[in-house]
Design a protein around this motif. Structure first.
Motif, PDB file in Angstrom:
ATOM      1  N   ALA A 199       8.985  11.105   7.622  1.00 45.35           N
ATOM      2  CA  ALA A 199       9.623  12.389   7.937  1.00 45.35           C
ATOM      3  C   ALA A 199       8.977  13.522   7.143  1.00 45.35           C
ATOM      4  O   ALA A 199       8.660  14.595   7.693  1.00 45.35           O
ATOM      5  CB  ALA A 199      11.119  12.315   7.639  1.00 45.35           C
ATOM      6  N   ILE A 200       8.766  13.298   5.833  1.00 45.98           N
ATOM      7  CA  ILE A 200       8.158  14.336   4.993  1.00 45.98           C
ATOM      8  C   ILE A 200       6.710  14.587   5.414  1.00 45.98           C
ATOM      9  O   ILE A 200       6.246  15.740   5.473  1.00 45.98           O
ATOM     10  CB  ILE A 200       8.247  13.931   3.505  1.00 45.98           C
ATOM     11  CG1 ILE A 200       9.718  13.875   3.058  1.00 45.98           C
ATOM     12  CG2 ILE A 200       7.474  14.908   2.626  1.00 45.98           C
ATOM     13  CD1 ILE A 200       9.932  13.252   1.695  1.00 45.98           C
ATOM     14  N   ALA A 201       5.985  13.512   5.747  1.00 47.82           N
ATOM     15  CA  ALA A 201       4.591  13.665   6.182  1.00 47.82           C
ATOM     16  C   ALA A 201       4.501  14.420   7.509  1.00 47.82           C
ATOM     17  O   ALA A 201       3.637  15.306   7.681  1.00 47.82           O
ATOM     18  CB  ALA A 201       3.942  12.289   6.319  1.00 47.82           C
ATOM     19  N   TYR A 202       5.389  14.089   8.451  1.00 45.99           N
ATOM     20  CA  TYR A 202       5.397  14.775   9.744  1.00 45.99           C
ATOM     21  C   TYR A 202       5.782  16.246   9.566  1.00 45.99           C
ATOM     22  O   TYR A 202       5.236  17.129  10.241  1.00 45.99           O
ATOM     23  CB  TYR A 202       6.369  14.063  10.692  1.00 45.99           C
ATOM     24  CG  TYR A 202       6.288  14.493  12.133  1.00 45.99           C
ATOM     25  CD1 TYR A 202       5.132  15.067  12.654  1.00 45.99           C
ATOM     26  CD2 TYR A 202       7.376  14.327  12.991  1.00 45.99           C
ATOM     27  CE1 TYR A 202       5.063  15.458  13.986  1.00 45.99           C
ATOM     28  CE2 TYR A 202       7.324  14.713  14.320  1.00 45.99           C
ATOM     29  CZ  TYR A 202       6.158  15.283  14.809  1.00 45.99           C
ATOM     30  OH  TYR A 202       6.099  15.671  16.123  1.00 45.99           O
ATOM     31  N   ALA A 203       6.702  16.506   8.629  1.00 50.83           N
ATOM     32  CA  ALA A 203       7.062  17.891   8.320  1.00 50.83           C
ATOM     33  C   ALA A 203       5.854  18.648   7.796  1.00 50.83           C
ATOM     34  O   ALA A 203       5.595  19.807   8.187  1.00 50.83           O
ATOM     35  CB  ALA A 203       8.196  17.926   7.293  1.00 50.83           C
ATOM     36  N   GLY A 204       5.070  17.990   6.906  1.00 53.40           N
ATOM     37  CA  GLY A 204       3.856  18.627   6.387  1.00 53.40           C
ATOM     38  C   GLY A 204       2.839  18.906   7.481  1.00 53.40           C
ATOM     39  O   GLY A 204       2.211  19.976   7.515  1.00 53.40           O
ATOM     40  N   LEU A 205       2.691  17.957   8.408  1.00 51.43           N
ATOM     41  CA  LEU A 205       1.766  18.131   9.532  1.00 51.43           C
ATOM     42  C   LEU A 205       2.179  19.331  10.384  1.00 51.43           C
ATOM     43  O   LEU A 205       1.337  20.174  10.748  1.00 51.43           O
ATOM     44  CB  LEU A 205       1.753  16.861  10.380  1.00 51.43           C
ATOM     45  CG  LEU A 205       0.859  16.876  11.621  1.00 51.43           C
ATOM     46  CD1 LEU A 205      -0.614  16.941  11.227  1.00 51.43           C
ATOM     47  CD2 LEU A 205       1.119  15.639  12.482  1.00 51.43           C
ATOM     48  N   ASN A 206       3.459  19.435  10.699  1.00 50.86           N
ATOM     49  CA  ASN A 206       3.949  20.555  11.511  1.00 50.86           C
ATOM     50  C   ASN A 206       3.855  21.878  10.751  1.00 50.86           C
ATOM     51  O   ASN A 206       3.621  22.936  11.354  1.00 50.86           O
ATOM     52  CB  ASN A 206       5.394  20.299  11.945  1.00 50.86           C
ATOM     53  CG  ASN A 206       5.483  19.254  13.037  1.00 50.86           C
ATOM     54  OD1 ASN A 206       4.476  18.898  13.658  1.00 50.86           O
ATOM     55  ND2 ASN A 206       6.673  18.734  13.288  1.00 50.86           N
TER      56      ASN A 206
END
Length: 722
Positions: free
Chosen positions: A14-21
């Motif tokens: 979740a945190i990684a996907y947030a960073g990607l977005n």
């Protein structure tokens, strides 16, 4: 404990996907030089306010952590700081992406003229906040479970039982540790929600009352000195405040289920009820597992929107994301429940539906949240009769606008309460008190998507403001207004979820509170006709009204200063209105910041102090009544304020669409609707959301402190003298 690996992976993803977005949004072009300058002012205003707020919060958090470390145990103080850190990180990252996404949404609307593509940028920005809420909350819980539960052996069977600290206080170490983590989240949420709510509504009311009503200039007009402050407020209140609020709700619901599991085990052991250690392990893991699979489901639900071509119907697209997330959560949580409880001996538990009982209770919570959300939509969307009735009443002046809005808000409380009541009774019938806690967990199990959909609203609102101030084509403003209108409805639905989960979580925490001062071998009972309990309930019923009154007065004081400043500038610089002089926006930002930081302290302190003062003077029964009264009262008041404010807001927007023939934007009918919207602003965006936190922070503080004040209180000491 292998399930913790799944939860850890969910949080990291979740945190990684947030960073990607986050970085994907930042790659989008900001637009013209004017757009960049306006966005920079909004960003700097929001960051400056947040930095000042962090200083105040840091001092208070340090004091609370030390007190808990000394009076209860060092690990409780450390867990408190972990919770405060996770909540702060989610709020900070969410606010930053909102101030980057707003101008990019405006520019996407300017360059593409397509609602679907503009929606995708706003949604992607909102997803950063949503994924951070779910990711950071779970990451903090994994730390609590691994460090304190496994490494410090608080979850080993010999440490599950009550221990005694240096003060002679008996408690179960892990329940106190996770309570400290939840309280850390709650304290941060309280200050962000109250401070941000005061800021945003003071600026909003100042901009509306002088700009739209007195000067007759449009909303977000660059000539209005309070416009930038108003847009800053959207970020500090509706983004940072919202994120920390729902993160706190998410953690509070999980912790209430875990704490209840421990107390049910201790009670079963004392009564030879037959509950096994293996079942206890599953019961304190299942709420976290549901949250973990919920976050995984939300990642898929969010990706479903981001990685495909979107239609021109934003409401449909947002609903699809929510339904995909909720549907996957139901399926995955059911599989996890079967795997965890399928081969367990459930003797001594009130699991009437067997191994699937906790899952059924969580599904009941999900269904209740959706139903409450639809009820909120019915009462606040201008597609339905209640909000249209407010718009119609505006044709006869502001008095009837306000009267009709009060009527809509009051009537809107009954159906959600019936849904909550039915959920509590059914969940209790399925899985006992643990079922009620699991219903709260279920309601917020897909919180990442809920927050994503909620956060997209203020981002779109900001985008509309930037479009207006940059004097972009009218078509651009139409796109952002359409997104903002849908955002108002989704915000009302989100508030329904927050209120419902707060009610269920606070009820579970209250039951855990009664367990905490009752001997394990005795059924936990709070005697409501005991004078102390009865008086506590009376005081508790009044407490949310006192708290709300303090918040509204705080908004009024700050808004009055804003109104005076805007009037002064219009009076001393008449060239502002004809465009020959520039307004001083920094003075308005300063007034809003100073007002919010000063006015947020007293209501926040009162929320923390009320159960402590009551407990150390009158004892545990008084605080038990205080919790009952405040929970019942706050639920009604939160529903009323949230729905009335939302209906007033959308009633105004209904008139602005031109739907009322002969009553156009800028006329007397619109002016009456603006007055109603202004009255509703502090109700829906300051009072309503803060009441959710009030009942949970009071419940959590009471749960931690009851071990102390049940033994050491003034009334008990005086009684011992006679």
């Amino acid at each position: 404990m292998n399930w913790l690996v799944l939860v850890f992976c969910a949080s990291v993803l979740a945190i990684a996907y947030a960073g990607l977005n986050f970085y994907s949004v930042k790659k989008v072009d900001e637009g013209t030089r004017v757009m960049k300058e306006i966005a920079s002012r909004i960003r700097m205003g929001a960051i400056t306010f947040l930095n000042y707020e962090f200083r105040i919060i840091a001092m208070i958090a340090a004091v609370v952590a030390v007190l808990m470390g000394v009076l209860v145990g060092w690990y409780v103080g450390v867990a408190f700081l972990i919770g405060a850190t996770m909540s702060s990180l989610a709020a900070l990252v969410g606010m930053r992406i909102a101030t980057y996404a707003n101008v990019r949404v405006s520019n996407t609307a300017r360059t593409t003229k397509k609602l679907g593509q503009t929606l995708k940028v706003a949604f992607k920005g909102g997803s950063v906040m949503g994924l951070c809420v779910g990711g950071f909350a779970l990451f903090g819980l994994v730390i609590i479970y691994v460090v304190f539960g496994i490494l410090l052996r608080q979850l080993s069977i010999e440490n599950v039982y009550l221990v005694r600290n240096w003060l002679g206080i008996d408690f179960s170490p892990f329940t106190m540790t996770i309570s400290g983590y939840a309280l850390g989240c709650s304290i941060i949420a309280m200050f962000f929600r109250v401070g941000g709510g005061i800021y945003t509504k003071a600026a909003d009311m100042g901009a509306d009352l002088v700009g739209k009503v007195e000067a007759g200039i449009p909303e977000d007009d660059p000539r209005n000195p309070a416009t930038i402050a108003d847009n800053v407020g959207d970020n500090v209140g509706d983004v940072a405040g919202l994120g920390s609020d729902l993160l706190e709700s998410f953690v509070g619901s999980i912790s209430s289920a875990v704490i209840l599991a421990f107390h049910l085990f201790l009670s079963s052991q004392a009564k030879n009820g037959g509950m096994t250690e293996s079942v206890l392990e599953k019961m304190f893991m299942y709420p976290v597992v549901v949250a973990g699979v919920g976050v995984l489901a939300c990642i898929i639900g969010i990706a479903y929107i981001i990685f495909r071509e979107l239609s021109e119907d934003p409401h449909r697209e947002l609903n699809m994301s929510t339904l995909v997330s909720a549907g996957l959560t139901v399926v995955l949580a059911g599989l996890a429940c079967w795997w965890m409880f399928g081969r367990e001996d459930l003797t001594g538990l009130s699991f009437s539906m067997g191994a699937f009982s906790p899952w059924i209770a969580s599904v009941l919570g999900i269904v209740a949240g959706v139903v409450i959300g639809f009820i909120a939509e019915y009462y606040t969307s201008y597609d339905f009769a209640p909000t249209k009735s407010i718009a119609a009443a505006s044709t006869e002046g502001p008095a009837l606008t306000i009267t009709q809005g009060l009527s809509v808000g009051m009537r809107s409380t009954m159906l959600p309460v019936l849904v909550l009541g039915a959920t509590v009774i059914t969940a209790y019938g399925v899985a006992g008190m643990y079922g009620i806690a699991m219903a709260a967990v279920g309601m917020l199990s897909f919180v990442a998507t809920t927050v994503t959909v909620d956060t997209y609203g203020p981002i779109s609102d900001n985008a509309g403001g930037i479009a207006e101030m940059s004097k972009l084509d009218h078509e651009v403003r139409e796109i952002t207004d359409k997104l903002d209108s849908v955002g108002n409805t989704t915000a009302a639905i989100g508030k329904g979820f927050a209120i419902g989960s707060a009610a269920l979580a606070a009820t579970s925490l209250m039951v855990a509170y009664i367990f905490s001062f009752s001997p394990p071998e005795v059924d936990p009972i709070l005697d409501i006709i005991h004078p102390m309990t009865l008086v506590g309930a009376m005081v508790g019923t009044a407490l949310p009204y006192l708290f709300s009154g303090m918040l509204i007065e705080s908004v009024t004081k700050a808004a009055r200063k804003m109104v005076d400043e805007v009037r002064r500038q219009f009076r001393e610089k008449p060239g502002i209105l004809d465009g020959t002089e520039e307004p001083d926006v920094n003075s308005c930002i300063g007034i809003a910041s100073e007002g919010a930081l000063q006015e947020m302290k007293l209501p926040s302190y009162m929320a923390v102090a009320a159960p402590l003062v009551g407990g150390f003077i009158f004892g545990a029964n008084f605080v038990g009544g205080l919790l009952i009264g405040s929970i019942m009262s706050a639920i009604m008041l939160a529903l009323f304020t949230g729905n009335a404010g939302g209906a007033w807001d959308n009633g105004k927007k209904y008139i602005e669409t031109g739907a009322l023939n002969g009553h156009e934007k800028g006329g007397p009918t619109h002016a009456a609707a603006v007055v109603g919207d202004t009255v509703g602003d502090p109700l829906k965006d300051t009072v309503g959301p803060s009441l959710d936190i009030l009942i949970k922070i009071m419940s959590t503080i009471s749960l931690i402190a009851v071990a102390i004040f049940s033994k050491f209180n003034l009334l008990g000491w005086l009684s011992s003298l006679f």
